[in-house]
Design an enzyme around this catalytic site. Structure first.
Site, PDB file in Angstrom:
ATOM      1  N   HIS A 295      -2.260  -8.534   2.207  1.00 40.03           N
ATOM      2  CA  HIS A 295      -1.804  -7.287   2.835  1.00 40.03           C
ATOM      3  C   HIS A 295      -2.774  -6.917   3.965  1.00 40.03           C
ATOM      4  O   HIS A 295      -2.895  -7.643   4.941  1.00 40.03           O
ATOM      5  CB  HIS A 295      -1.675  -6.197   1.771  1.00 40.03           C
ATOM      6  CG  HIS A 295      -0.946  -4.975   2.216  1.00 40.03           C
ATOM      7  ND1 HIS A 295      -0.111  -4.938   3.307  1.00 40.03           N
ATOM      8  CD2 HIS A 295      -0.930  -3.706   1.707  1.00 40.03           C
ATOM      9  CE1 HIS A 295       0.388  -3.723   3.446  1.00 40.03           C
ATOM     10  NE2 HIS A 295      -0.096  -2.957   2.491  1.00 40.03           N
TER      11      HIS A 295
ATOM     12  N   HIS B 260       6.329 -12.696   8.538  1.00 35.17           N
ATOM     13  CA  HIS B 260       6.456 -11.335   8.027  1.00 35.17           C
ATOM     14  C   HIS B 260       7.601 -11.313   7.031  1.00 35.17           C
ATOM     15  O   HIS B 260       8.602 -12.015   7.200  1.00 35.17           O
ATOM     16  CB  HIS B 260       6.716 -10.344   9.169  1.00 35.17           C
ATOM     17  CG  HIS B 260       6.560  -8.921   8.758  1.00 35.17           C
ATOM     18  ND1 HIS B 260       7.582  -8.208   8.166  1.00 35.17           N
ATOM     19  CD2 HIS B 260       5.502  -8.073   8.842  1.00 35.17           C
ATOM     20  CE1 HIS B 260       7.153  -6.982   7.908  1.00 35.17           C
ATOM     21  NE2 HIS B 260       5.908  -6.875   8.308  1.00 35.17           N
TER      22      HIS B 260
ATOM     23  N   SER C  96       0.823  -1.210   0.000  1.00 32.94           N
ATOM     24  CA  SER C  96       0.000   0.000   0.000  1.00 32.94           C
ATOM     25  C   SER C  96       0.856   1.257   0.000  1.00 32.94           C
ATOM     26  O   SER C  96       0.588   2.215  -0.747  1.00 32.94           O
ATOM     27  CB  SER C  96      -0.966   0.001   1.187  1.00 32.94           C
ATOM     28  OG  SER C  96      -0.287  -0.152   2.413  1.00 32.94           O
TER      29      SER C  96
ATOM     30  N   ARG D  84       4.358  -4.411  17.402  1.00 26.75           N
ATOM     31  CA  ARG D  84       2.960  -3.958  17.383  1.00 26.75           C
ATOM     32  C   ARG D  84       2.045  -5.007  18.010  1.00 26.75           C
ATOM     33  O   ARG D  84       1.059  -4.672  18.673  1.00 26.75           O
ATOM     34  CB  ARG D  84       2.535  -3.653  15.932  1.00 26.75           C
ATOM     35  CG  ARG D  84       3.358  -2.558  15.278  1.00 26.75           C
ATOM     36  CD  ARG D  84       3.044  -2.411  13.794  1.00 26.75           C
ATOM     37  NE  ARG D  84       3.358  -3.644  13.070  1.00 26.75           N
ATOM     38  CZ  ARG D  84       3.062  -3.841  11.787  1.00 26.75           C
ATOM     39  NH1 ARG D  84       2.440  -2.887  11.092  1.00 26.75           N
ATOM     40  NH2 ARG D  84       3.378  -4.966  11.195  1.00 26.75           N
TER      41      ARG D  84
ATOM     42  N   ASP E 173      -1.361  -8.325  12.891  1.00 25.33           N
ATOM     43  CA  ASP E 173      -2.725  -8.795  12.637  1.00 25.33           C
ATOM     44  C   ASP E 173      -3.155  -9.908  13.578  1.00 25.33           C
ATOM     45  O   ASP E 173      -4.348 -10.185  13.717  1.00 25.33           O
ATOM     46  CB  ASP E 173      -2.846  -9.294  11.188  1.00 25.33           C
ATOM     47  CG  ASP E 173      -2.530  -8.211  10.184  1.00 25.33           C
ATOM     48  OD1 ASP E 173      -3.054  -7.101  10.333  1.00 25.33           O
ATOM     49  OD2 ASP E 173      -1.742  -8.470   9.258  1.00 25.33           O
TER      50      ASP E 173
END
Length: 436
Positions: free
Chosen positions: A270, A317, A240, A326, A372
């Site tokens: 994504h 990843h 993105s 995160r 995620d």
């Protein structure tokens, strides 16, 4: 000139001259060496972009202007419960400086001033079927604003190149200010029978977004501050961000560039991944017939998923080689604010179970959870169980980083991006020459 804009100009314009000088005197310096495996493997790791706002370290994770996520949480001005305000991160990404409380409050007010949506945005969105995917609605809503582009108008009038950044700054500030209203409007029209909630400009950016979504829970406001901050940027090579950069390099305005990036974010590989994670967890719970699966049951289900040739969503990843900071930040949040949640407990058990299994395969470079793996469970806990909407939240956050980077790109006079492509025949010839 407003405070943030002036501070950015003071930083960016001297750097523009410095980089021009570096390019002139050291332009032949080799920055990277490209392998054939990278050409055929999605250009992984090829150094080919300048991206000022953040850099991803394989071991320590994302750093925003040199600050890690724990340092960001410690240093940025925060909300009532101590979670950082994304306004402060945007300031940091543009200036390289930690802002004061006063500067962040001023930016909050500036975004509130710019947040009114043009009437055509509502008209355009309301013309779509209510079951249109929320990410499709988001990109259409952003495009409906494009007729307001300051850059597009000023460029048509003969905007000098050294002023491109100024017009892009104005468009970016307007777009960031408006995005929570667009996103909340999409959520309420899609999932809440179009019962819309007016903004409350006494609140900060994240709390007002939470309010318009339909929650005035102080804990959820804190989650939104954390969520919008940690998802804001992840250097420039992800799909993105790279898309926004590529389209912006053509001098398309920020509305066009950002909407293109959101179409990339909507892909299953994504930004749609956070939706895939929570879906997989609930499928596992249904399959096992319990909301409190044991680690042994989870192991069996994970192995079943792998045996079916599927991946474990939320794990792995392209760059990171350690647990995503995160993910860790979200776990710390849950430990502080959430008690006795079967779903959150399951997420943590999955974290204990999956990495050893993936490591045993011998071919997984990163068996650790990414961002995620946790975000969907937190949203479900606070009542937001509409999985198809999650990527819209991601998009609102990611706007902060990619649009800040776009302002930098125009200030530094970055050119049209135009990498060289090759054919399969060229690849065959290269291999043949090497093996002779």
């Amino acid at each position: 000139m407003e405070a943030l804009k002036k501070k950015f100009a003071d930083k960016a314009l001297p750097l523009y001259q410095e980089l021009r000088s570096i390019a002139k005197t050291n332009g032949d310096l080799k920055a990277d060496e490209v392998k054939l495996s990278q050409v055929l493997g999605g250009a992984r790791g090829i150094k080919m972009m300048l991206w000022e706002t953040s850099q991803l370290d394989p071991q320590k994770g994302i750093r925003f202007r040199g600050f890690s996520i724990p340092e960001i949480k410690e240093s940025l001005p925060s909300g009532p419960q101590g979670e950082p305000k994304p306004e402060g991160l945007f300031w940091l990404m543009l200036t390289g400086e930690i802002p004061t409380e006063e500067e962040v409050d001023g930016l909050t007010k500036e975004w509130h001033k710019r947040a009114d949506l043009p009437a055509q945005v509502y008209t355009t969105l309301d013309s779509l079927p209510a079951d249109t995917h929320p990410m499709t609605q988001l990109t259409i809503g952003v495009m409906a604003m494009q007729s307001d582009s300051i850059f597009s108008r000023r460029y048509a009038e003969g905007l000098p190149k050294n002023e491109y950044w100024d017009a892009v700054y104005e468009d970016s500030m307007n777009l960031i200010a408006r995005l929570p209203r667009v996103a909340a409007y999409i959520y309420r029209r899609t999932f809440k029978d179009a019962q819309h909630i007016e903004p409350d400009t006494s609140l900060d950016y994240s709390a007002n977004f939470a309010h318009m979504l339909g929650s005035d829970d102080e804990d959820f406001r804190s989650l939104m501050r954390l969520y919008l901050t940690i998802h804001a940027d992840h250097e420039g090579g992800n799909a993105s961000a790279h898309t926004v950069n590529l389209v912006g390099s053509t001098l398309s305005d920020p509305y066009l560039a950002f909407s293109a990036g959101m179409n990339a974010l909507a892909g299953p590989l994504h930004g749609l991944a956070n939706q895939e994670v929570i879906k997989w967890i609930f499928e596992m719970i249904d399959n096992l017939g319990t909301k409190t699966p044991s680690e042994e049951q989870i192991k069996q289900y994970v192995q079943q998923t792998l045996d079916e040739g599927k991946v474990i969503p939320g794990y792995g990843h392209a760059v990171l080689r350690e647990p995503d900071p995160r993910f860790v930040a979200q776990r710390r949040f849950a430990e502080q604010y959430i008690q006795d949640s079967d779903l959150i407990s399951t997420v943590w058990k999955i974290f204990d179970v999956v990495p050893p299994i993936l490591q045993s395969l011998g071919k997984v470079k990163n068996p650790w959870p990414n961002v995620d793996a946790h975000s969907g469970a937190l949203l479900v806990h606070y009542g937001f169980s509409e999985f198809s909407y999650y990527t819209v939240l991601f998009g609102v956050s990611r706007a902060l980083g990619v649009l800040a980077a776009g302002i930098w790109s125009r200030a530094l006079g970055m050119p049209l991006e135009r990498p060289k492509s090759v054919t399969s025949e060229w690849v065959r010839k290269q291999v043949l020459q090497t093996t002779k």
